[in-house]
Write a protein that holds these residues in place. Structure first.
Motif, PDB file in Angstrom:
ATOM      1  N   GLN A  82       0.828  -1.204   0.000  1.00 23.42           N
ATOM      2  CA  GLN A  82       0.000   0.000   0.000  1.00 23.42           C
ATOM      3  C   GLN A  82       0.866   1.260   0.000  1.00 23.42           C
ATOM      4  O   GLN A  82       0.550   2.233  -0.681  1.00 23.42           O
ATOM      5  CB  GLN A  82      -0.942  -0.002   1.209  1.00 23.42           C
ATOM      6  N   ALA A  83       1.966   1.243   0.764  1.00 26.67           N
ATOM      7  CA  ALA A  83       2.868   2.401   0.781  1.00 26.67           C
ATOM      8  C   ALA A  83       3.472   2.629  -0.598  1.00 26.67           C
ATOM      9  O   ALA A  83       3.584   3.771  -1.059  1.00 26.67           O
ATOM     10  CB  ALA A  83       3.968   2.200   1.823  1.00 26.67           C
ATOM     11  N   LEU A  84       3.851   1.575  -1.270  1.00 23.70           N
ATOM     12  CA  LEU A  84       4.405   1.696  -2.617  1.00 23.70           C
ATOM     13  C   LEU A  84       3.348   2.238  -3.573  1.00 23.70           C
ATOM     14  O   LEU A  84       3.637   3.128  -4.388  1.00 23.70           O
ATOM     15  CB  LEU A  84       4.942   0.352  -3.108  1.00 23.70           C
ATOM     16  N   ALA A  85       2.131   1.740  -3.469  1.00 24.47           N
ATOM     17  CA  ALA A  85       1.053   2.221  -4.339  1.00 24.47           C
ATOM     18  C   ALA A  85       0.784   3.709  -4.108  1.00 24.47           C
ATOM     19  O   ALA A  85       0.613   4.473  -5.067  1.00 24.47           O
ATOM     20  CB  ALA A  85      -0.217   1.399  -4.099  1.00 24.47           C
ATOM     21  N   ARG A  86       0.774   4.161  -2.849  1.00 23.54           N
ATOM     22  CA  ARG A  86       0.565   5.582  -2.560  1.00 23.54           C
ATOM     23  C   ARG A  86       1.727   6.418  -3.104  1.00 23.54           C
ATOM     24  O   ARG A  86       1.526   7.511  -3.629  1.00 23.54           O
ATOM     25  CB  ARG A  86       0.396   5.794  -1.060  1.00 23.54           C
ATOM     26  N   GLY A 138       2.231   9.763  -6.164  1.00 32.30           N
ATOM     27  CA  GLY A 138       2.812  11.064  -5.845  1.00 32.30           C
ATOM     28  C   GLY A 138       2.802  11.428  -4.379  1.00 32.30           C
ATOM     29  O   GLY A 138       3.158  12.538  -4.010  1.00 32.30           O
ATOM     30  N   HIS A 139       2.391  10.526  -3.498  1.00 32.50           N
ATOM     31  CA  HIS A 139       2.378  10.780  -2.064  1.00 32.50           C
ATOM     32  C   HIS A 139       3.580  10.074  -1.427  1.00 32.50           C
ATOM     33  O   HIS A 139       3.617   8.849  -1.367  1.00 32.50           O
ATOM     34  CB  HIS A 139       1.069  10.284  -1.434  1.00 32.50           C
ATOM     35  N   GLY A 140       4.562  10.857  -0.961  1.00 28.97           N
ATOM     36  CA  GLY A 140       5.780  10.299  -0.375  1.00 28.97           C
ATOM     37  C   GLY A 140       5.489   9.365   0.786  1.00 28.97           C
ATOM     38  O   GLY A 140       4.563   9.603   1.564  1.00 28.97           O
ATOM     39  N   GLN A 141       6.257   8.307   0.901  1.00 31.48           N
ATOM     40  CA  GLN A 141       6.063   7.301   1.939  1.00 31.48           C
ATOM     41  C   GLN A 141       7.412   6.924   2.537  1.00 31.48           C
ATOM     42  O   GLN A 141       8.448   7.021   1.880  1.00 31.48           O
ATOM     43  CB  GLN A 141       5.424   6.038   1.345  1.00 31.48           C
ATOM     44  N   TRP A 157      17.756  -2.595  11.662  1.00 26.72           N
ATOM     45  CA  TRP A 157      16.668  -1.996  10.908  1.00 26.72           C
ATOM     46  C   TRP A 157      17.166  -1.445   9.584  1.00 26.72           C
ATOM     47  O   TRP A 157      18.336  -1.186   9.387  1.00 26.72           O
ATOM     48  CB  TRP A 157      15.993  -0.883  11.715  1.00 26.72           C
ATOM     49  N   ALA A 158      16.206  -1.274   8.704  1.00 27.50           N
ATOM     50  CA  ALA A 158      16.478  -0.650   7.415  1.00 27.50           C
ATOM     51  C   ALA A 158      15.269   0.193   7.077  1.00 27.50           C
ATOM     52  O   ALA A 158      14.154  -0.118   7.470  1.00 27.50           O
ATOM     53  CB  ALA A 158      16.696  -1.717   6.343  1.00 27.50           C
ATOM     54  N   SER A 159      15.482   1.262   6.392  1.00 25.51           N
ATOM     55  CA  SER A 159      14.341   2.078   5.993  1.00 25.51           C
ATOM     56  C   SER A 159      14.427   2.358   4.505  1.00 25.51           C
ATOM     57  O   SER A 159      15.493   2.340   3.916  1.00 25.51           O
ATOM     58  CB  SER A 159      14.290   3.388   6.779  1.00 25.51           C
ATOM     59  N   ARG A 160      13.299   2.633   3.928  1.00 28.30           N
ATOM     60  CA  ARG A 160      13.242   2.944   2.505  1.00 28.30           C
ATOM     61  C   ARG A 160      12.209   4.054   2.342  1.00 28.30           C
ATOM     62  O   ARG A 160      11.088   3.943   2.826  1.00 28.30           O
ATOM     63  CB  ARG A 160      12.823   1.711   1.717  1.00 28.30           C
ATOM     64  N   ALA A 161      12.593   5.111   1.689  1.00 24.37           N
ATOM     65  CA  ALA A 161      11.669   6.212   1.419  1.00 24.37           C
ATOM     66  C   ALA A 161      11.318   6.177  -0.060  1.00 24.37           C
ATOM     67  O   ALA A 161      12.193   5.986  -0.900  1.00 24.37           O
ATOM     68  CB  ALA A 161      12.295   7.542   1.784  1.00 24.37           C
TER      69      ALA A 161
END
Length: 173
Positions: free
Chosen positions: A144-148, A152-155, A165-169
């Motif tokens: 869902q985050a990828l779809a948003r 055009g909505h940053g996630q 941990w790892a994060s991805r924006a």
């Protein structure tokens, strides 16, 4: 990883230099490299005008022992180092080798080259990634985050695993 690439680079440069020295002086030059990974203590050595640092401890002693066991023109590494670079370099297993000062023999490997893989994730994928089991809700949240993000909505997605941990924006337009 960088230490292994540096060892391979030094050995390659030494082979080229040796050709010139063999031609001009009739001498054969070879070097040995030993690699080990682990915690070290770094101490300062110096005076008011100049400061140097020296790493000490069992990790550095074992690296020196790897260098001592290496044949001229080769690089050897311990299992501790191989665990960090597995899939990124090519090695030949030499088995368990008794090491002066240690009660148990040490797994020793000869560094023979770099693999075509350059990233840890690529190496892990080649070995086979661990599947997500029982994480449908979490996978759905990531999807869902990828779809948003694609609209055009940053996630931002943060994952926590056994290695931290790892994060991805994501921000796509």
């Amino acid at each position: 990883m960088r230490a292994c690439y540096a060892a391979l680079g030094m050995q390659a440069a030494m082979r080229v230099y040796t050709e010139d020295v063999r031609r001009t002086r009739g001498l054969e030059l070879r070097m040995r490299v030993g690699l080990n990974s682990g915690e070290v203590v770094v101490r300062a050595i110096g005076n008011d005008l100049h400061m140097d640092y020296s790493a000490v401890g069992e990790t550095t002693v074992l690296a020196a022992r790897m260098e001592q066991t290496a044949t001229p023109g080769s690089s050897r590494l311990t299992a501790a180092t191989l665990r960090l670079v597995e899939g990124l370099v090519q090695v030949t297993a030499l088995g368990l080798v008794p090491v002066k000062g240690l009660d148990e023999p040490v797994g020793v490997f000869e560094l023979v080259g770099a693999s075509a893989v350059r990233r840890r994730l690529q190496a892990a994928a080649a070995r086979g990634l661990t599947p997500f089991v029982g994480r449908q809700q979490e996978l759905e949240a990531v999807s869902q985050a990828l779809a948003r993000a694609q609209t055009g909505h940053g996630q931002l997605v943060a994952l926590w695993g056994t290695r931290g941990w790892a994060s991805r924006a994501w921000c796509m337009r």
